[in-house]
Design an enzyme around this catalytic site. Structure first.
Site, short mmCIF file in Angstrom:
data_model
loop_
_atom_site.label_atom_id
_atom_site.label_comp_id
_atom_site.label_asym_id
_atom_site.label_seq_id
_atom_site.Cartn_x
_atom_site.Cartn_y
_atom_site.Cartn_z
N GLU A 136 79.16 -25.04 -36.26
CA GLU A 136 79.50 -26.42 -36.62
C GLU A 136 79.83 -27.23 -35.36
OE1 GLU A 136 79.78 -29.00 -38.37
OE2 GLU A 136 78.85 -28.29 -40.23
N GLU A 158 79.93 -22.64 -40.32
CA GLU A 158 79.69 -22.95 -41.74
C GLU A 158 78.67 -21.97 -42.30
OE1 GLU A 158 77.48 -26.47 -44.18
OE2 GLU A 158 79.11 -27.12 -42.86
N GLU A 174 77.65 -35.72 -53.37
CA GLU A 174 78.43 -34.91 -52.42
C GLU A 174 79.72 -35.64 -52.10
OE1 GLU A 174 78.06 -33.20 -47.83
OE2 GLU A 174 76.72 -34.77 -48.55
N ARG A 217 82.89 -35.88 -49.93
CA ARG A 217 83.04 -35.39 -48.56
C ARG A 217 84.47 -35.34 -48.03
NH1 ARG A 217 78.69 -34.87 -45.47
NH2 ARG A 217 79.73 -35.57 -43.56
#
Length: 470
Positions: A212, A220, A358, A360
């Protein structure tokens, strides 16, 4: 897997111990073990006893006896124990009434899924979290009467570019340049691969793994989406594998949202969608290829975001990541492809099955059973009341001047503010008795008493102590 098949599975794998696991109220996996000889068919109906008063946020000492009922569908062999051990997730039951325990987070997730079906809107809510984490080589911290400190180190950390490593071979990613160079700059490719393979061995389908953005081993590993409660189960198993593989290699992994100052923190972007009878309901002809249902779902998330944060970002450390103008999306707007908005609509594929939203702002310090359930309930409230999400914001929000963000709300700036928002806005969580008033009140009081300085209402001075084991 049925109870009978679990017994056969245990025998086939020569299991010696049965490890019974459940989720405490704040969000850490708990367990106790019994010899495998105690695993009989009756255990799946009668359960095994434990002390509920020793679990944070649960029973009073005068009503401490509780039961765990193992869920046969979660049976799997533990890949880390020296002696063959069978793991099962458990539901918590009152030994007298035989009813599910209202403060059991797993029960709340099951009720959220049942509520979705009762509305007729859909029958399955799919969730796909992207839980980021750090892999460190050294972690030391202390807090006592005369001093307090924490010290983190990583062989990959850019601050070690000048350290005498006999020899120092370089290849250390600079701040915000960890996404995603090949080895040898990326020093954890093999460890992440091992984590991925162990996860697949335990029945979790992995889509990708990578370094990441941050220096010092931020990582990740992405799991394929799954129904709400199953994904919450998988996220606990995911954390368990990540931490134990790192530990096996003499390293330590943490999902703490903001362990390092001056570089990216670890978030948990959560992809979600609703299906009915095997058909996706979020695909349509609206903005970003979304249906009206999906847009109303977004409207519900945005409407209740302030109170949601009390469950999706429930630590004082969470708000070291949720800083305006930095890497975390704190502005409550939605947009296609735009990672600076609180809600993003991924545009990788035109396939209706891939259409999702999504969210976040969450992070992996949350209790996933509670966080996923709360987001679903907020989204369903948006659908039921046809909440308009407003206009999308298709700009880099981080570059906008304050006057350009006028009228765009943001998430709360502290854990205390998030708890106050939850206190004022939680009726949507009570629908279908998914969250009870007792659960809401206990959650708020627990956080205020244990994680916020009760005198000055500021982050607790023992923050690193409190959250490193997340």
């Amino acid at each position: 897997m049925t109870p009978q098949k679990v017994l056969e599975y245990a025998k086939k794998n020569n299991a010696k111990m049965l490890d019974l696991r459940f989720m405490d109220f704040p969000g850490l996996w708990q367990h106790f073990s019994v010899p495998i000889s105690r695993l009989e068919l009756s255990v799946f109906e009668e359960g095994l006893g434990f002390d509920g008063s020793s679990i944070r946020g649960w029973q009073a000492i005068h009503a401490s006896d509780m039961l765990v009922l193992p869920d046969p569908e979660t049976a799997v062999m533990d890949p880390f124990t020296e002696h063959p051990t069978l793991i099962m997730n458990c539901n918590i039951v009152d030994p007298i009434t035989k009813e599910r325990y209202s403060r059991d987070p797993r029960y709340i997730a099951h009720k959220a899924e049942a509520y979705l079906k009762s509305t007729g809107i859909g029958d399955t809510a799919y969730f796909g979290p992207e839980a980021e984490f750090f892999i460190f080589n050294d972690v030391r911290y202390d807090q006592n009467q005369h001093c307090g400190y924490y010290f983190l180190d990583s062989d990959e950390g850019i601050w070690n570019s000048g350290r005498d490593e006999k020899p120092n071979l370089g290849y250390k990613p600079r701040y915000k340049e960890g996404y995603f160079p090949v080895p040898p700059t990326d020093k954890y490719q093999d460890i992440r691969t091992e984590m991925s393979l162990v996860l697949e061995q335990m029945g979790i389908e992995i889509e990708a793994q990578h370094h990441e953005v941050a220096t010092a081993g931020q990582a990740e590993i992405d799991m394929k989406f799954a129904p709400l409660s199953r994904m919450a189960d998988q996220l606990l198993r995911f954390k368990y594998v990540v931490k134990n593989v790192a530990y096996k290699h003499g390293m330590t992994a943490t999902f703490m949202p903001k362990p390092i100052f001056g570089d990216n923190g670890s978030g948990m972007h959560v992809h979600q969608s609703i299906w009915k009878e095997g058909k996706p309901l979020f695909s349509g002809n609206g903005y970003g290829g979304l249906s009206d249902m999906a847009l109303h779902y977004i409207g519900g998330i945005l409407k209740h975001a302030a109170s949601l944060v009390a469950l999706t970002n429930p630590t004082t450390n969470s708000f070291k990541r949720l800083v305006p103008g930095y890497e975390a999306p704190v502005n409550l707007a939605y947009s296609c492809r735009n990672r600076s908005a609180a809600i993003r609509i991924p545009m990788y594929s035109a396939n209706p099955k891939a259409k999702r939203v999504e969210v976040r702002f969450p992070d992996a310090s949350c209790n996933p059973y509670l966080a996923f359930s709360a987001m679903l309930m907020a989204g369903l409230d948006g659908i039921e009341n046809k909440v308009d999400p407003g206009d999308p914001l298709d700009k880099n929000i981080y570059d906008l001047a304050p006057e350009e963000l006028a009228g765009v709300p943001s998430v709360p700036g502290s854990l205390d503010a998030a708890m106050k928002a939850l206190e004022e806005d939680h009726e949507y969580l009570l629908k279908g008795d998914v969250f009870t008033q007792d659960v809401i009140d206990t959650w708020i009081s627990y956080k205020q008493e244990n994680e916020i300085d009760p005198v000055r209402m500021r982050p607790h001075p023992y923050e690193f102590y409190l959250y490193y084991d997340i």
